[in-house]
Write a protein that holds these residues in place. Structure first.
Motif, PDB file in Angstrom:
ATOM      1  N   ARG A 364      50.155 111.600 -21.644  1.00  0.00           N
ATOM      2  CA  ARG A 364      49.909 110.643 -20.547  1.00  0.00           C
ATOM      3  C   ARG A 364      49.085 109.439 -21.001  1.00  0.00           C
ATOM      4  O   ARG A 364      49.156 108.371 -20.403  1.00  0.00           O
ATOM      5  N   GLY A 365      48.291 109.612 -22.065  1.00  0.00           N
ATOM      6  CA  GLY A 365      47.466 108.511 -22.540  1.00  0.00           C
ATOM      7  C   GLY A 365      48.160 107.606 -23.532  1.00  0.00           C
ATOM      8  O   GLY A 365      47.572 106.627 -23.994  1.00  0.00           O
ATOM      9  N   ILE A 366      49.416 107.910 -23.863  1.00  0.00           N
ATOM     10  CA  ILE A 366      50.129 107.128 -24.867  1.00  0.00           C
ATOM     11  C   ILE A 366      50.832 105.941 -24.223  1.00  0.00           C
ATOM     12  O   ILE A 366      51.605 106.097 -23.280  1.00  0.00           O
ATOM     13  N   LYS A 367      50.538 104.754 -24.762  1.00  0.00           N
ATOM     14  CA  LYS A 367      51.175 103.534 -24.264  1.00  0.00           C
ATOM     15  C   LYS A 367      52.384 103.147 -25.108  1.00  0.00           C
ATOM     16  O   LYS A 367      53.391 102.674 -24.594  1.00  0.00           O
ATOM     17  N   ASN A 368      52.271 103.320 -26.409  1.00  0.00           N
ATOM     18  CA  ASN A 368      53.338 102.922 -27.321  1.00  0.00           C
ATOM     19  C   ASN A 368      53.140 103.638 -28.652  1.00  0.00           C
ATOM     20  O   ASN A 368      52.273 104.514 -28.771  1.00  0.00           O
ATOM     21  N   ARG A 369      53.904 103.273 -29.657  1.00  0.00           N
ATOM     22  CA  ARG A 369      53.892 104.004 -30.925  1.00  0.00           C
ATOM     23  C   ARG A 369      52.581 103.889 -31.681  1.00  0.00           C
ATOM     24  O   ARG A 369      52.311 104.685 -32.594  1.00  0.00           O
ATOM     25  N   SER A 370      51.729 102.933 -31.316  1.00  0.00           N
ATOM     26  CA  SER A 370      50.450 102.786 -31.998  1.00  0.00           C
ATOM     27  C   SER A 370      49.329 103.571 -31.329  1.00  0.00           C
ATOM     28  O   SER A 370      48.219 103.627 -31.860  1.00  0.00           O
ATOM     29  N   SER A 371      49.597 104.176 -30.174  1.00  0.00           N
ATOM     30  CA  SER A 371      48.564 104.929 -29.484  1.00  0.00           C
ATOM     31  C   SER A 371      48.173 106.165 -30.285  1.00  0.00           C
ATOM     32  O   SER A 371      49.004 106.767 -30.975  1.00  0.00           O
ATOM     33  N   ARG A 372      46.933 106.539 -30.167  1.00  0.00           N
ATOM     34  CA  ARG A 372      46.444 107.706 -30.901  1.00  0.00           C
ATOM     35  C   ARG A 372      47.215 108.948 -30.462  1.00  0.00           C
ATOM     36  O   ARG A 372      47.339 109.231 -29.265  1.00  0.00           O
ATOM     37  N   GLY A 373      47.720 109.690 -31.428  1.00  0.00           N
ATOM     38  CA  GLY A 373      48.459 110.916 -31.145  1.00  0.00           C
ATOM     39  C   GLY A 373      49.954 110.729 -31.008  1.00  0.00           C
ATOM     40  O   GLY A 373      50.697 111.715 -31.003  1.00  0.00           O
ATOM     41  N   ALA A 374      50.423 109.481 -30.912  1.00  0.00           N
ATOM     42  CA  ALA A 374      51.851 109.248 -30.683  1.00  0.00           C
ATOM     43  C   ALA A 374      52.688 109.765 -31.848  1.00  0.00           C
ATOM     44  O   ALA A 374      53.693 110.459 -31.647  1.00  0.00           O
ATOM     45  N   GLY A 375      52.295 109.443 -33.058  1.00  0.00           N
ATOM     46  CA  GLY A 375      53.063 109.887 -34.216  1.00  0.00           C
ATOM     47  C   GLY A 375      53.056 111.396 -34.368  1.00  0.00           C
ATOM     48  O   GLY A 375      54.074 112.009 -34.709  1.00  0.00           O
TER      49      GLY A 375
END
Length: 400
Positions: A364-375
């Motif tokens: 839920r905290g991910i905005k885009n591919r650079s957000s922490r945890g996205a990768g």
């Protein structure tokens, strides 16, 4: 583009926020003008080399003068900003041409070093790292002794001068380079120079990393020699930094059967040594209950990076016990983000739904591919699919 917000994020060192802002830029043309140069200068002055690199990749012109007519490459070379300079030079694919910025940067860095520019700064500028790297790219190769001498001027293993000298020594993974490093380490024993011993042991470790299988061998030609040289030092080396290098190098050179020798250092008072031990997993886990017990202790280490490394090892292992799951569940509330994420991932890979709420919260905290945890969530999606053939696992992250 919200330039003030980006500049504020750069100033406070929040690279993740910077990358999220940049990912949200609808028109890349916004970065090719004055705003892009302003951001590039701010990131360089703040030493945020990863931001500099991202901006250059996104076509911010690294040759465009900054405010006051400052030339970016000249500024970075003069100030010994090694990583920033590398990012600024990265688009230039022909360093050997007569007018290349690499040649200009080398002249500037040499002049700055001779003038004593930056003397007394903390940390000292990395002029020697800049010179070493540029010389190599321009075909000037220094001997290992010359490179070691440059590293030992500051004798700081965390300094770029130290790292770049090691990198260039290890670049040709030759028997000759190993013999040199072993001789230096032997000549700088307990009663000799600690700095030389640290550097030589680091060089042996780097030589293992620098090995290139494309050269026709499956392992370095000095593989067994290195393991035999390092094995007794696991029990005799007293300096914590030198012991880190010994443990890390031994793990890289030894056979799988010899790996348990490093377990004796899992409770070493130096966190760097414990971290090196954590990196020996998960190869040790398949048939050694004692190794699993050690790893579970490391998963409770007070240092967040060690906890995270231990938990990551568990995500890569198929071992599954009630005690292991109990440790993972306890870290679902870990105050360190990466440890919390790895604990949830390890549970999910074992089919344990207790990790799901944590993964959902991160998602839920991910905005885009650079957000922490996205990768990491993206990787987890594919790992889960690999564990359950034929089952369409819902994608754990946002559409990228």
């Amino acid at each position: 583009m919200d330039l003030p917000a980006l500049l504020a994020a750069i100033e406070r060192g929040d690279d993740t926020a910077v990358f999220e802002f940049l990912d949200d830029v609808a028109n890349d043309d916004e970065l090719t003008g004055d705003d892009g140069s302003t951001l590039l200068a701010a990131a360089a002055y703040a030493g945020r080399h990863e931001v500099v690199d991202r901006l250059v990749v996104w076509d911010v012109d690294p040759t465009r003068p900054w405010a006051g007519g400052v030339d970016p490459v000249t500024w970075a070379a003069e100030n010994g900003a090694y990583w920033v300079l590398n990012a600024l030079l990265s688009p230039d694919r022909d360093p050997l041409r007569a007018d290349s910025p690499h040649r200009r940067a080398l002249r500037v860095a040499r002049a700055a070093l001779e003038s004593g520019a930056g003397a007394g700064s903390v940390p000292p500028p990395a002029h020697r790292a800049v010179i070493t790297d540029l010389e190599a790219k321009l075909g000037v190769h220094r001997t290992p002794d010359e490179l070691m001498a440059r590293a030992l001027v500051h004798a700081d293993p965390e300094h770029d001068d130290w790292f770049v000298s090691l990198f260039r020594i290890a670049e040709p993974e030759s028997q000759e380079r190993f013999d040199w490093a072993r001789a230096v380490a032997e000549g700088a024993g307990e009663a000799g120079s600690l700095d030389r011993r640290r550097f030589a042991l680091d060089a042996i470790n780097f030589l293992g990393f620098g090995f290139n299988p494309d050269n026709g061998n499956d392992e370095p030609p000095f593989d067994r020699e290195a393991a035999e040289f390092l094995r007794p030092r696991l029990g005799t080396e007293q300096d914590p930094y030198a012991l880190r290098a010994v443990v890390a190098a031994f793990i890289g050179y030894c056979s799988r059967e010899e790996l348990p020798a490093v377990l004796a250092h899992a409770d070493h008072p130096d966190p760097g040594v414990r971290q090196c031990v954590a990196l020996a997993f998960p190869a040790l886990l398949t048939d050694r209950p004692d190794a699993l017990a050690v790893l579970l202790c490391l998963a409770d280490d007070p240092a967040p990076v060690i906890r995270t490394s231990a938990l990551q090892a568990l995500t890569r292992s198929a071992v599954d016990t009630p005690d292991l799951r109990g440790v993972l569940a306890a870290h679902l509330t870990d105050p360190h983000f990466d440890a919390r994420l790895e604990a949830a991932a390890a549970l999910a890979l074992r089919g344990d739904e207790r990790g799901t709420p944590v993964l959902d919260e991160i998602r839920r905290g991910i905005k885009n591919r650079s957000s922490r945890g996205a990768g990491r969530l993206d990787d987890l999606h594919y790992q889960l699919r690999a564990r359950t053939p034929g089952h369409a696992t819902p994608r754990p992250g946002p559409a990228m």
